[in-house]
Design a protein around this motif. Structure first.
Motif, PDB file in Angstrom:
ATOM      1  N   VAL A   1       9.765  -6.011 -17.809  1.00 26.30           N
ATOM      2  CA  VAL A   1       9.166  -7.219 -17.233  1.00 26.30           C
ATOM      3  C   VAL A   1       9.291  -7.224 -15.713  1.00 26.30           C
ATOM      4  N   PRO A   2      10.482  -6.994 -15.125  1.00 31.57           N
ATOM      5  CA  PRO A   2      10.548  -6.907 -13.661  1.00 31.57           C
ATOM      6  C   PRO A   2       9.667  -5.797 -13.094  1.00 31.57           C
ATOM      7  N   SER A   3       9.517  -4.697 -13.851  1.00 31.55           N
ATOM      8  CA  SER A   3       8.681  -3.602 -13.371  1.00 31.55           C
ATOM      9  C   SER A   3       7.220  -4.026 -13.253  1.00 31.55           C
ATOM     10  N   VAL A   4       6.714  -4.684 -14.284  1.00 37.89           N
ATOM     11  CA  VAL A   4       5.321  -5.149 -14.246  1.00 37.89           C
ATOM     12  C   VAL A   4       5.137  -6.181 -13.137  1.00 37.89           C
ATOM     13  N   LEU A   5       6.075  -7.118 -13.013  1.00 39.49           N
ATOM     14  CA  LEU A   5       5.975  -8.140 -11.973  1.00 39.49           C
ATOM     15  C   LEU A   5       6.008  -7.522 -10.579  1.00 39.49           C
ATOM     16  N   SER A   6       6.843  -6.519 -10.401  1.00 37.22           N
ATOM     17  CA  SER A   6       6.918  -5.856  -9.093  1.00 37.22           C
ATOM     18  C   SER A   6       5.619  -5.147  -8.759  1.00 37.22           C
ATOM     19  N   ALA A   7       5.011  -4.498  -9.753  1.00 36.89           N
ATOM     20  CA  ALA A   7       3.727  -3.838  -9.516  1.00 36.89           C
ATOM     21  C   ALA A   7       2.641  -4.853  -9.172  1.00 36.89           C
ATOM     22  N   ILE A   8       2.678  -6.021  -9.824  1.00 38.06           N
ATOM     23  CA  ILE A   8       1.704  -7.067  -9.507  1.00 38.06           C
ATOM     24  C   ILE A   8       1.911  -7.582  -8.085  1.00 38.06           C
ATOM     25  N   VAL A   9       3.173  -7.829  -7.719  1.00 36.84           N
ATOM     26  CA  VAL A   9       3.478  -8.292  -6.364  1.00 36.84           C
ATOM     27  C   VAL A   9       3.050  -7.256  -5.335  1.00 36.84           C
ATOM     28  N   LEU A  10       3.278  -5.975  -5.640  1.00 43.59           N
ATOM     29  CA  LEU A  10       2.873  -4.919  -4.708  1.00 43.59           C
ATOM     30  C   LEU A  10       1.367  -4.958  -4.464  1.00 43.59           C
ATOM     31  N   GLY A  11       0.603  -5.193  -5.521  1.00 40.65           N
ATOM     32  CA  GLY A  11      -0.840  -5.302  -5.333  1.00 40.65           C
ATOM     33  C   GLY A  11      -1.232  -6.539  -4.558  1.00 40.65           C
ATOM     34  N   LEU A  12      -0.525  -7.670  -4.790  1.00 43.53           N
ATOM     35  CA  LEU A  12      -0.859  -8.912  -4.104  1.00 43.53           C
ATOM     36  C   LEU A  12      -0.486  -8.879  -2.624  1.00 43.53           C
ATOM     37  N   VAL A  13       0.516  -8.072  -2.295  1.00 49.85           N
ATOM     38  CA  VAL A  13       0.885  -7.945  -0.880  1.00 49.85           C
ATOM     39  C   VAL A  13      -0.292  -7.437  -0.061  1.00 49.85           C
ATOM     40  N   TYR A  14      -1.143  -6.620  -0.693  1.00 51.93           N
ATOM     41  CA  TYR A  14      -2.302  -6.049  -0.003  1.00 51.93           C
ATOM     42  C   TYR A  14      -3.604  -6.756  -0.390  1.00 51.93           C
ATOM     43  N   ALA A  15      -3.488  -7.963  -0.960  1.00 54.81           N
ATOM     44  CA  ALA A  15      -4.693  -8.646  -1.439  1.00 54.81           C
ATOM     45  C   ALA A  15      -5.472  -9.331  -0.329  1.00 54.81           C
ATOM     46  N   ASP A  16      -4.832  -9.536   0.805  1.00 56.31           N
ATOM     47  CA  ASP A  16      -5.539 -10.188   1.912  1.00 56.31           C
ATOM     48  C   ASP A  16      -6.678  -9.301   2.411  1.00 56.31           C
ATOM     49  N   ILE A  17      -7.784  -9.922   2.793  1.00 51.66           N
ATOM     50  CA  ILE A  17      -8.947  -9.164   3.268  1.00 51.66           C
ATOM     51  C   ILE A  17      -8.606  -8.346   4.503  1.00 51.66           C
ATOM     52  N   SER A  18      -7.750  -8.887   5.343  1.00 53.23           N
ATOM     53  CA  SER A  18      -7.401  -8.188   6.588  1.00 53.23           C
ATOM     54  C   SER A  18      -6.339  -7.117   6.388  1.00 53.23           C
ATOM     55  N   GLY A  19      -5.863  -6.960   5.176  1.00 53.45           N
ATOM     56  CA  GLY A  19      -4.834  -5.941   4.896  1.00 53.45           C
ATOM     57  C   GLY A  19      -3.555  -6.581   4.416  1.00 53.45           C
ATOM     58  N   SER A  20      -2.447  -5.972   4.720  1.00 55.49           N
ATOM     59  CA  SER A  20      -1.164  -6.468   4.249  1.00 55.49           C
ATOM     60  C   SER A  20      -0.817  -7.791   4.897  1.00 55.49           C
ATOM     61  N   SER A  21      -0.167  -8.650   4.123  1.00 52.14           N
ATOM     62  CA  SER A  21       0.266  -9.943   4.641  1.00 52.14           C
ATOM     63  C   SER A  21       1.635  -9.870   5.301  1.00 52.14           C
ATOM     64  N   LEU A  22       2.254  -8.688   5.315  1.00 55.05           N
ATOM     65  CA  LEU A  22       3.570  -8.515   5.919  1.00 55.05           C
ATOM     66  C   LEU A  22       3.465  -7.817   7.268  1.00 55.05           C
ATOM     67  N   ALA A  23       4.530  -7.965   8.048  1.00 56.86           N
ATOM     68  CA  ALA A  23       4.582  -7.279   9.330  1.00 56.86           C
ATOM     69  C   ALA A  23       4.638  -5.777   9.104  1.00 56.86           C
ATOM     70  N   PRO A  24       3.995  -4.977   9.932  1.00 54.48           N
ATOM     71  CA  PRO A  24       3.962  -3.523   9.738  1.00 54.48           C
ATOM     72  C   PRO A  24       5.342  -2.886   9.679  1.00 54.48           C
ATOM     73  N   ASP A  25       6.308  -3.455  10.422  1.00 60.65           N
ATOM     74  CA  ASP A  25       7.652  -2.871  10.413  1.00 60.65           C
ATOM     75  C   ASP A  25       8.362  -3.086   9.072  1.00 60.65           C
ATOM     76  N   LEU A  26       8.073  -4.222   8.414  1.00 60.13           N
ATOM     77  CA  LEU A  26       8.731  -4.525   7.146  1.00 60.13           C
ATOM     78  C   LEU A  26       8.009  -3.911   5.951  1.00 60.13           C
ATOM     79  N   LEU A  27       6.746  -3.586   6.124  1.00 58.84           N
ATOM     80  CA  LEU A  27       5.921  -3.147   5.012  1.00 58.84           C
ATOM     81  C   LEU A  27       6.484  -1.948   4.244  1.00 58.84           C
ATOM     82  N   PRO A  28       6.905  -0.869   4.909  1.00 55.68           N
ATOM     83  CA  PRO A  28       7.430   0.282   4.154  1.00 55.68           C
ATOM     84  C   PRO A  28       8.645  -0.063   3.295  1.00 55.68           C
TER      85      PRO A  28
END
Length: 346
Positions: A262-289
């Motif tokens: 269950v945490p694995s599936v949720l983490s994969a979903i969150v990983l996809g949502l992090v990049y769901a914004d049209i402009s790219g990642s919603s996180l700062a580039p330094d934190l993204l990796p």
């Protein structure tokens, strides 16, 4: 090559571990959760290292979302595999009244054989204590055998039996020291049982009995039979012990995989949502990796758990693939006690 040389060169190796050190700890001896944790940590370090050297990047949203989708599909496939394993284990637990009665009769007959051979009122209920009792019985029967040939006039016979008994005493002492400090549920007990060289001892014992039978007294023949009976009982007990442990191991693996699934599936979903914004990642580039690697580490944890458990179960199955004196050799053409047809009639 003489019989004594054959006993020395082959007897010490049969049933021993094929590898040592860190590799042996990873595939067999180590705690499976710890091994899985080390595997996931290695994945994290590898990904961060590759990112630091600009080998991989986490900037392209399309690439990361495709990876996340694949991870979700892979996790569901792994959960399906776990369900299949559970079904396989459960299928062994279902039986009719007649089958259950036959199984109980078989277990009781075996325990009665152990009690008769070990001269105890009742055999222990604990599997590890039961195996330890059989090991002690093997040791005592081997000593009885050596004592019975002490006045034999055939010096070659005395020397061969003494060397054979010395090997048994050494093996039984090692496994006894391990078993008396362990409880069922720890792999140390299973490891000691599967690495005991009972197959070699049965093989060598039958050969020595056949070769020197004419010079044996009735007492020696009976002592040999009692020793071989004890070794056969160990073989049966070891198989039951191994089967019971592996059933528990696979059941535990199934439960832990569902916990991680269950945490694995949720983490994969969150990983996809992090990049769901049209402009790219919603996180700062330094934190993204770091965030991406952390989420990927959680996603691969069920796979690491699968690898850790399958390494152990497959190794145990490989090392106990045969029952009785069927000894696989490194070279198919080599092996101790070379015999030819009609030799016993000469």
């Amino acid at each position: 090559m003489s019989d004594d040389e054959e006993l020395e060169s082959y007897g010490a190796d049969m049933g021993q571990k094929s590898s040592t050190g860190v590799f042996e700890w990873v595939i067999v001896d180590g705690n499976r959760l710890l091994v899985a944790a080390l595997l996931t940590a290695a994945v994290s370090v590898l990904l961060l290292g590759l990112n630091a050297f600009d080998v991989i990047a986490f900037q392209n949203a399309n690439s990361v979302t495709r990876v996340a989708s694949g991870m979700i599909a892979g996790t569901f496939s792994l959960v399906t595999l776990v369900v299949s394993i559970n079904q396989m284990i459960l299928s062994q637990e279902f039986s009719s009244a007649g089958e259950a009665r036959d199984q109980l009769d078989g277990v009781m007959d075996f325990r009665e054989d152990v009690e008769s051979l070990a001269k105890v009122p009742a055999s222990p209920a604990s599997p590890s204590r039961l195996i330890d009792l059989i090991v002690v019985t093997i040791h005592e029967r081997a000593d009885d055998l050596e004592e019975s040939v002490s006045d034999n006039r055939d010096a070659d016979c005395r020397d061969a039996v003494s060397q054979y008994v010395a090997g048994i005493d050494d093996s039984t002492q090692r496994i006894h020291e391990t078993l008396k400090e362990t409880e069922f549920g720890t792999f140390n007990a299973v490891s000691a049982a599967i690495n005991y060289n009972d197959a070699w001892q049965i093989y060598a014992g039958r050969h020595l009995y056949g070769r020197y039978e004419d010079s044996f007294s009735e007492e020696t023949s009976e002592a040999f039979e009692r020793l071989l009976d004890a070794l056969r009982l160990f073989d049966v007990a070891r198989e039951q012990f191994k089967t019971t442990y592996l059933q528990r191991e696979l059941t535990q693996f199934s439960r832990q995989t569902l916990y991680c699934g269950v945490p694995s599936v949720l983490s994969a979903i969150v990983l996809g949502l992090v990049y769901a914004d049209i402009s790219g990642s919603s996180l700062a580039p330094d934190l993204l990796p770091f965030v991406a690697v952390a989420l990927i580490t959680v996603v691969v944890s069920p796979l690491a758990l699968l690898a850790a458990y399958i390494l152990r179960t497959a190794t145990v199955a490989h090392r106990t693939a045969s029952i009785g004196p069927m000894l696989p050799q490194k070279d198919p053409e080599e092996g101790p006690f070379d015999v030819s047809y009609g030799e016993s009639e000469e």
